[in-house]
Motif scaffolding. Structure first.
Motif, PDB file in Angstrom:
ATOM      1  N   ASN A 130     -55.380  74.118 -85.090  1.00  0.00           N
ATOM      2  CA  ASN A 130     -55.352  72.775 -85.692  1.00  0.00           C
ATOM      3  C   ASN A 130     -53.927  72.303 -85.967  1.00  0.00           C
ATOM      4  OD1 ASN A 130     -58.194  72.361 -85.792  1.00  0.00           O
ATOM      5  ND2 ASN A 130     -58.311  73.741 -87.558  1.00  0.00           N
ATOM      6  N   GLU A 131     -53.095  73.216 -86.442  1.00  0.00           N
ATOM      7  CA  GLU A 131     -51.721  72.849 -86.778  1.00  0.00           C
ATOM      8  C   GLU A 131     -50.946  72.427 -85.532  1.00  0.00           C
ATOM      9  OE1 GLU A 131     -47.856  75.185 -88.518  1.00  0.00           O
ATOM     10  OE2 GLU A 131     -49.807  75.572 -89.487  1.00  0.00           O
ATOM     11  N   LEU A 132     -51.186  73.100 -84.419  1.00  0.00           N
ATOM     12  CA  LEU A 132     -50.514  72.751 -83.171  1.00  0.00           C
ATOM     13  C   LEU A 132     -50.838  71.320 -82.754  1.00  0.00           C
ATOM     14  CD1 LEU A 132     -50.996  76.026 -81.087  1.00  0.00           C
ATOM     15  CD2 LEU A 132     -48.793  74.913 -81.539  1.00  0.00           C
ATOM     16  N   PHE A 133     -52.102  70.953 -82.846  1.00  0.00           N
ATOM     17  CA  PHE A 133     -52.478  69.612 -82.411  1.00  0.00           C
ATOM     18  C   PHE A 133     -51.859  68.549 -83.308  1.00  0.00           C
ATOM     19  CE2 PHE A 133     -55.269  65.868 -82.233  1.00  0.00           C
ATOM     20  CZ  PHE A 133     -55.184  65.603 -80.868  1.00  0.00           C
ATOM     21  N   ASP A 134     -51.928  68.762 -84.608  1.00  0.00           N
ATOM     22  CA  ASP A 134     -51.375  67.769 -85.541  1.00  0.00           C
ATOM     23  C   ASP A 134     -49.883  67.555 -85.278  1.00  0.00           C
ATOM     24  OD1 ASP A 134     -53.844  67.510 -86.698  1.00  0.00           O
ATOM     25  OD2 ASP A 134     -53.397  68.810 -88.409  1.00  0.00           O
ATOM     26  N   GLU A 135     -49.160  68.654 -85.130  1.00  0.00           N
ATOM     27  CA  GLU A 135     -47.712  68.572 -84.953  1.00  0.00           C
ATOM     28  C   GLU A 135     -47.350  67.925 -83.617  1.00  0.00           C
ATOM     29  OE1 GLU A 135     -44.566  71.972 -84.055  1.00  0.00           O
ATOM     30  OE2 GLU A 135     -45.178  71.986 -86.177  1.00  0.00           O
ATOM     31  N   LYS A 136     -48.055  68.305 -82.566  1.00  0.00           N
ATOM     32  CA  LYS A 136     -47.702  67.801 -81.241  1.00  0.00           C
ATOM     33  C   LYS A 136     -48.135  66.344 -81.058  1.00  0.00           C
ATOM     34  CE  LYS A 136     -47.121  72.192 -78.988  1.00  0.00           C
ATOM     35  NZ  LYS A 136     -47.208  72.914 -77.705  1.00  0.00           N
ATOM     36  N   LEU A 137     -49.207  65.953 -81.703  1.00  0.00           N
ATOM     37  CA  LEU A 137     -49.579  64.542 -81.667  1.00  0.00           C
ATOM     38  C   LEU A 137     -48.511  63.713 -82.373  1.00  0.00           C
ATOM     39  CD1 LEU A 137     -51.596  62.301 -80.971  1.00  0.00           C
ATOM     40  CD2 LEU A 137     -52.752  62.795 -83.156  1.00  0.00           C
ATOM     41  N   GLU A 138     -48.004  64.207 -83.493  1.00  0.00           N
ATOM     42  CA  GLU A 138     -46.938  63.508 -84.206  1.00  0.00           C
ATOM     43  C   GLU A 138     -45.722  63.310 -83.302  1.00  0.00           C
ATOM     44  OE1 GLU A 138     -43.971  65.416 -87.151  1.00  0.00           O
ATOM     45  OE2 GLU A 138     -45.612  64.656 -88.417  1.00  0.00           O
ATOM     46  N   LEU A 139     -45.340  64.354 -82.557  1.00  0.00           N
ATOM     47  CA  LEU A 139     -44.179  64.246 -81.673  1.00  0.00           C
ATOM     48  C   LEU A 139     -44.462  63.301 -80.509  1.00  0.00           C
ATOM     49  CD1 LEU A 139     -41.386  64.956 -80.673  1.00  0.00           C
ATOM     50  CD2 LEU A 139     -42.308  67.102 -79.758  1.00  0.00           C
ATOM     51  N   LEU A 140     -45.645  63.385 -79.913  1.00  0.00           N
ATOM     52  CA  LEU A 140     -45.985  62.496 -78.808  1.00  0.00           C
ATOM     53  C   LEU A 140     -45.884  61.036 -79.232  1.00  0.00           C
ATOM     54  CD1 LEU A 140     -47.064  62.011 -75.917  1.00  0.00           C
ATOM     55  CD2 LEU A 140     -49.383  62.185 -76.879  1.00  0.00           C
ATOM     56  N   LEU A 141     -46.388  60.716 -80.401  1.00  0.00           N
ATOM     57  CA  LEU A 141     -46.336  59.335 -80.876  1.00  0.00           C
ATOM     58  C   LEU A 141     -44.908  58.913 -81.209  1.00  0.00           C
ATOM     59  CD1 LEU A 141     -49.551  59.223 -83.097  1.00  0.00           C
ATOM     60  CD2 LEU A 141     -49.256  58.419 -80.736  1.00  0.00           C
ATOM     61  N   ALA A 142     -44.096  59.866 -81.665  1.00  0.00           N
ATOM     62  CA  ALA A 142     -42.690  59.546 -81.936  1.00  0.00           C
ATOM     63  C   ALA A 142     -41.948  59.248 -80.636  1.00  0.00           C
ATOM     64  CB  ALA A 142     -42.031  60.715 -82.675  1.00  0.00           C
ATOM     65  N   VAL A 143     -42.216  60.029 -79.599  1.00  0.00           N
ATOM     66  CA  VAL A 143     -41.585  59.800 -78.300  1.00  0.00           C
ATOM     67  C   VAL A 143     -42.045  58.472 -77.716  1.00  0.00           C
ATOM     68  CG1 VAL A 143     -41.460  60.644 -75.926  1.00  0.00           C
ATOM     69  CG2 VAL A 143     -41.257  62.249 -77.822  1.00  0.00           C
ATOM     70  N   ARG A 144     -43.312  58.172 -77.888  1.00  0.00           N
ATOM     71  CA  ARG A 144     -43.851  56.901 -77.402  1.00  0.00           C
ATOM     72  C   ARG A 144     -43.205  55.718 -78.111  1.00  0.00           C
ATOM     73  NH1 ARG A 144     -49.954  54.457 -78.185  1.00  0.00           N
ATOM     74  NH2 ARG A 144     -49.321  54.518 -80.363  1.00  0.00           N
ATOM     75  N   GLU A 145     -42.903  55.897 -79.371  1.00  0.00           N
ATOM     76  CA  GLU A 145     -42.396  54.805 -80.206  1.00  0.00           C
ATOM     77  C   GLU A 145     -40.935  54.470 -79.928  1.00  0.00           C
ATOM     78  OE1 GLU A 145     -42.404  51.842 -83.121  1.00  0.00           O
ATOM     79  OE2 GLU A 145     -44.094  52.957 -82.271  1.00  0.00           O
ATOM     80  N   SER A 146     -40.150  55.487 -79.609  1.00  0.00           N
ATOM     81  CA  SER A 146     -38.705  55.258 -79.559  1.00  0.00           C
ATOM     82  C   SER A 146     -38.056  56.023 -78.409  1.00  0.00           C
ATOM     83  CB  SER A 146     -38.075  55.701 -80.889  1.00  0.00           C
ATOM     84  OG  SER A 146     -36.679  55.585 -80.853  1.00  0.00           O
ATOM     85  N   GLU A 147     -37.101  55.376 -77.747  1.00  0.00           N
ATOM     86  CA  GLU A 147     -36.362  56.009 -76.652  1.00  0.00           C
ATOM     87  C   GLU A 147     -35.566  57.211 -77.140  1.00  0.00           C
ATOM     88  OE1 GLU A 147     -32.487  54.775 -73.983  1.00  0.00           O
ATOM     89  OE2 GLU A 147     -33.995  53.240 -74.416  1.00  0.00           O
ATOM     90  N   LYS A 148     -34.931  57.078 -78.284  1.00  0.00           N
ATOM     91  CA  LYS A 148     -34.189  58.176 -78.899  1.00  0.00           C
ATOM     92  C   LYS A 148     -35.042  58.783 -80.011  1.00  0.00           C
ATOM     93  CE  LYS A 148     -30.238  57.950 -76.662  1.00  0.00           C
ATOM     94  NZ  LYS A 148     -28.968  57.589 -77.341  1.00  0.00           N
ATOM     95  N   VAL A 149     -35.117  60.104 -80.013  1.00  0.00           N
ATOM     96  CA  VAL A 149     -36.040  60.777 -80.931  1.00  0.00           C
ATOM     97  C   VAL A 149     -35.307  61.836 -81.741  1.00  0.00           C
ATOM     98  CG1 VAL A 149     -38.129  62.178 -81.104  1.00  0.00           C
ATOM     99  CG2 VAL A 149     -37.944  60.424 -79.330  1.00  0.00           C
TER     100      VAL A 149
END
Length: 346
Positions: A130-149
């Protein structure tokens, strides 16, 4: 209302001949299916990620990209990407590349995965499921949101103001949350304002109504307009020229594969004709029959759950390729027009 197809690129034994299609042939067949689905007016084609011998879809985005330049309108999505065992930066880059090739038709459907083979394969512990999914979804959405992360988590090296390229044509690149019926997943999707896809492969689809309500309620509490959010379902099915002939053709492959999965997961009760026929009934979760009957079931599903997209998973087990192509043709030229006409009538 969007209507489309999902597949795991099954390479299970043909129940009549015992022959197992090569994974290479199944991959080529999938490209042909996507091209036909586009030609007959279907809205979306999705491929699920698996890492086992009876499915050829370990890299869905590659198959989707192979079809992207040969299609014009159909949306191309994973169904699902097992985000927990993947790298979100690479996932974004792969689908942004697909988005560029297709000129804005790519989507990501992210899930934790109903199979676990990818976790040991890529060096992840199921203790962190569960922790892996929560963390990686957070990163995916951050990458989607901004060119620089800039990002830091517990299961992946930190990123300090680094760029991620290429950028998607669509802004934002669509990210769906897929769930088999977990209430927490429905709430998570709603809070994030992301579209949700429910896998409904048993029981009565109407029983998912409380999950839809949870999703919409969570979205509203988080400040999102539930009326603007998309809801999809994914169910096994097959379309043929007649109800009874299609039911007969689809039963044996479905029974064989459902019993394989049942033994793996300890379901206990073997899958038999009675279970199959119950699932084919109007309120059941198996969408098998002629175009008029399948359309009737989809319209009932929309009435009960308010869905905006329906995925028909063409085959729990291997079906003859010519029959799959015929089912795609009927879904696009017969089923979809009936559904769209009825919805337009209100």
């Amino acid at each position: 209302m969007e209507i489309g197809i999902s597949t795991f690129l099954e390479t299970t034994p043909d129940v009549t001949t015992g022959k197992i299609m090569s994974q290479a042939e199944r991959l080529r067949n999938a490209v042909e299916e996507i091209v036909l689905a586009d030609q007959v007016g279907l809205d979306v084609y999705g491929i699920g990620e698996h890492h086992r011998p009876d499915y050829a879809g370990s890299a869905p985005v590659v198959v989707l990209a192979a079809a992207a330049s040969m299609t014009k309108h159909i949306r191309l999505t994973s169904a699902v990407t097992v985000l927990s065992s993947d790298d979100p930066v690479r996932v974004y880059q792969a689908f942004a590349t697909l988005d560029g090739i297709s000129n804005g038709r790519a989507e990501i459907m992210a899930g934790r995965g109903s199979f676990i083979e990818s976790f040991p394969l890529f060096g992840y512990s199921l203790d962190d499921y569960n922790e892996l999914f929560d963390e990686k979804l957070e990163l995916l959405l951050a990458v989607r949101e901004s060119e620089k992360v800039s990002w830091r988590g517990g299961h992946r090296p930190a990123i300090d103001n680094l760029g991620v390229y290429p950028r998607a044509v669509q802004n934002p690149l669509p990210v769906w949350i897929a769930t088999g019926g977990n209430p927490e997943s429905a709430v998570r999707a709603g809070m994030l304002g992301l579209p949700v896809a429910f896998a409904i492969i048993g029981g009565m689809p109407e029983r998912f109504a409380p999950l839809v309500d949870l999703y919409k309620s969570a979205a509203a509490k988080a400040g999102h307009d539930p009326a603007k959010l998309s809801i999809a379902t994914h169910s096994h099915g097959f379309v043929g020229d007649s109800n009874e002939a299609t039911a007969e053709m689809f039963y044996a492959p479905t029974q064989a594969q459902m019993n394989v999965l049942g033994r793996e997961r300890g379901w206990g009760q073997p899958y038999d004709r009675a279970a199959y026929d119950a699932a084919r009934s109007l309120r059941g979760a198996l969408y098998v029959g002629d175009p008029e009957y399948v359309a009737e079931k989809i319209l009932l599903l929309r009435k009960n759950l308010g869905i905006t997209r329906f995925f028909m998973h063409l085959g729990a087990g291997t079906m003859p390729h010519r029959e799959v192509l015929r089912a795609i043709e009927l879904l696009g030229t017969r089923v979809a027009p009936i559904v769209r006409k009825e919805i337009a009538r209100g």
